[in-house]
Design a protein around this motif. Sequence first.
Motif, PDB file in Angstrom:
ATOM      1  N   VAL A 189      10.082   2.949  -5.772  1.00  0.00           N
ATOM      2  CA  VAL A 189       8.943   3.660  -5.198  1.00  0.00           C
ATOM      3  C   VAL A 189       8.913   5.083  -5.733  1.00  0.00           C
ATOM      4  O   VAL A 189       9.925   5.612  -6.191  1.00  0.00           O
ATOM      5  CB  VAL A 189       9.006   3.686  -3.650  1.00  0.00           C
ATOM      6  N   LYS A 228       1.799  13.388   0.906  1.00  0.00           N
ATOM      7  CA  LYS A 228       2.568  12.876  -0.225  1.00  0.00           C
ATOM      8  C   LYS A 228       3.295  11.595   0.198  1.00  0.00           C
ATOM      9  O   LYS A 228       4.496  11.598   0.464  1.00  0.00           O
ATOM     10  CB  LYS A 228       3.564  13.916  -0.724  1.00  0.00           C
ATOM     11  N   PRO A 229       2.565  10.470   0.275  1.00  0.00           N
ATOM     12  CA  PRO A 229       3.192   9.191   0.625  1.00  0.00           C
ATOM     13  C   PRO A 229       3.923   8.608  -0.582  1.00  0.00           C
ATOM     14  O   PRO A 229       3.844   9.146  -1.695  1.00  0.00           O
ATOM     15  CB  PRO A 229       1.997   8.325   1.016  1.00  0.00           C
ATOM     16  N   VAL A 230       4.608   7.505  -0.364  1.00  0.00           N
ATOM     17  CA  VAL A 230       5.268   6.799  -1.465  1.00  0.00           C
ATOM     18  C   VAL A 230       4.478   5.535  -1.783  1.00  0.00           C
ATOM     19  O   VAL A 230       3.839   4.932  -0.915  1.00  0.00           O
ATOM     20  CB  VAL A 230       6.741   6.449  -1.137  1.00  0.00           C
ATOM     21  N   TRP A 231       4.536   5.151  -3.051  1.00  0.00           N
ATOM     22  CA  TRP A 231       3.877   3.947  -3.544  1.00  0.00           C
ATOM     23  C   TRP A 231       4.893   3.118  -4.303  1.00  0.00           C
ATOM     24  O   TRP A 231       5.841   3.641  -4.881  1.00  0.00           O
ATOM     25  CB  TRP A 231       2.720   4.298  -4.488  1.00  0.00           C
ATOM     26  N   GLN A 250      -1.680  12.682  -2.372  1.00  0.00           N
ATOM     27  CA  GLN A 250      -2.916  11.983  -2.039  1.00  0.00           C
ATOM     28  C   GLN A 250      -3.785  12.926  -1.205  1.00  0.00           C
ATOM     29  O   GLN A 250      -3.425  13.283  -0.092  1.00  0.00           O
ATOM     30  CB  GLN A 250      -2.618  10.697  -1.262  1.00  0.00           C
ATOM     31  N   ALA A 293       6.845   9.074  -4.928  1.00  0.00           N
ATOM     32  CA  ALA A 293       5.959   9.866  -4.078  1.00  0.00           C
ATOM     33  C   ALA A 293       4.844  10.466  -4.924  1.00  0.00           C
ATOM     34  O   ALA A 293       5.104  11.022  -5.990  1.00  0.00           O
ATOM     35  CB  ALA A 293       6.754  10.965  -3.386  1.00  0.00           C
ATOM     36  N   SER A 345      -2.595   2.294   5.178  1.00  0.00           N
ATOM     37  CA  SER A 345      -1.248   2.632   4.731  1.00  0.00           C
ATOM     38  C   SER A 345      -0.200   1.830   5.498  1.00  0.00           C
ATOM     39  O   SER A 345      -0.440   1.341   6.601  1.00  0.00           O
ATOM     40  CB  SER A 345      -0.993   4.124   4.937  1.00  0.00           C
ATOM     41  N   THR A 365       0.854  -1.189   0.000  1.00  0.00           N
ATOM     42  CA  THR A 365       0.000   0.000   0.000  1.00  0.00           C
ATOM     43  C   THR A 365       0.888   1.236   0.000  1.00  0.00           C
ATOM     44  O   THR A 365       2.097   1.152  -0.187  1.00  0.00           O
ATOM     45  CB  THR A 365      -0.913   0.007   1.231  1.00  0.00           C
ATOM     46  N   SER A 366       0.287   2.387   0.228  1.00  0.00           N
ATOM     47  CA  SER A 366       1.095   3.599   0.375  1.00  0.00           C
ATOM     48  C   SER A 366       1.839   3.548   1.705  1.00  0.00           C
ATOM     49  O   SER A 366       1.492   2.782   2.609  1.00  0.00           O
ATOM     50  CB  SER A 366       0.196   4.841   0.327  1.00  0.00           C
ATOM     51  N   LEU A 373       3.714   6.334   4.582  1.00  0.00           N
ATOM     52  CA  LEU A 373       3.977   7.715   4.961  1.00  0.00           C
ATOM     53  C   LEU A 373       4.517   7.776   6.387  1.00  0.00           C
ATOM     54  O   LEU A 373       3.772   7.601   7.348  1.00  0.00           O
ATOM     55  CB  LEU A 373       2.701   8.566   4.859  1.00  0.00           C
TER      56      LEU A 373
END
Length: 458
Positions: free
Chosen positions: A331, A357-360, A336, A333, A408, A239-240, A242
């Motif tokens: 990954v 701004k999470p990473v995926w 979101q 960023a 997350s 998932t994301s 953060l």
Amino acid sequence: MSEAAMNKMPASKAAIIEKIQMSGRLVVQSPLCIGSGQDDGITDSLVLKNKQGKAFIPGTSLAGVLRDMVDSYDSRQADLLFGNLSDNRQSMINIDDVLLENSVYTVRDGVRIDSITNTAEDTGKFDYEVVERGASGSFSATITIRKNDIEDKAAVEKLAAALADQLMYGISLGAHTAKGFGEVKGSKIKVANYDFSKPSALEAWLLGERLQADVHAAVAKPLTAADEFYAELDLALKTSLLVGTEPDAFDAGSGDGEGKVQKVMLSSKGEYVIPGTSVKGVIRKQAEHICRVVGDYGDDFLGSLMGYSKADKAKQRSRLRTYEVYLSEGVEAVNQSHVRIDRFTGGHMGSGLYTNKPVWQKKADAKTMTMRFAISGCSDAEAGLMLLILKDIWTGQLAFGGDKAGGSGVMQGLKAVVSYKGTKYMMEKTAGGIKVSAEDRAAMNSLVEAFVKAGGRA
């Protein structure tokens, strides 16, 4: 003076017969926190610096860490090299301070979490300055062997080589080492032996000339205690993720209106990072949960393992060590946006729009990180508990970072290697499921059974 003439000269027991010179560089691998004991009114703890404002690693800190490692391996050798006050034995080794070049200073935040409510404790917020990884400095240490120690000369030479190997593998020093801070590794560590029975070696030492030195390469950890537990997991991000920090000017300016970025993923030297403090917090909370569900372990079981610092108890240092987790590739960023909903009206709240701004992960089931944790002086029951936690991380039952309630921070295990009492256990995700040998499965199950038995419900 000829060698024959030198050999005829009388010598006291304190006469120096050999010098061993160790030299090279030390490179900081994870944030280093050697505190000065001072604050500036804003940051609670500042990094130790010299008069010129440059961070350094005191030789005393290096000596303390190396002595502790040697002592856990062989206490007699520790007394031999580092001295012993009870026997009035002088230390053989002198280690210089390491002045760190290219130091970048950042401030890390910390908060104490109540394990029952999972909320921050009152007055539990704190911060501290660290030296970011990448800083390095010249390392120099000298070992002096005297005539009184001639019978131990070969042992000291061997120990010097082992310390060089240890430095190449890496050591941890400073504060928060149980949470991944203070990892330092040697680079091109050399060991030169000046045997003063040879006039050429004595002349070279007096003139400051270098003898041919053995250059040590990185090796498996040479001073490993037999009862250490060590786990290394290769993970993918499902998932994301953060681990939030304040955005810089570029990120803060992105987004529209109320949707400007409030939190971005924490990074260190250009790589996204899950701090060792976060890893340890998640593991500790899950360990407490498992112990409550499985049996009656009392405070001492987890207190001995995880450590504690309470007013009504003596302090106990944690034997569980976690490490920083770096996401170097695979990954990206992505902004979101979220909106806060009024639970009575079902509409969005005023000023309720915000953006993080999470990473995926870019590609599913690809390795993006390696997570490590270890226990010194580990028992079978503690090893069993760690295997249960490893399983929970592997299957995505544990989440890391913020926004966990929104799904997350969930991982997927790809490969795990566990070392305990000289034996390695391996498991790997394949297209057909999890690949693990019958022998390893049986051995790991027996450790879990030891944990269950320790709780009184076997």
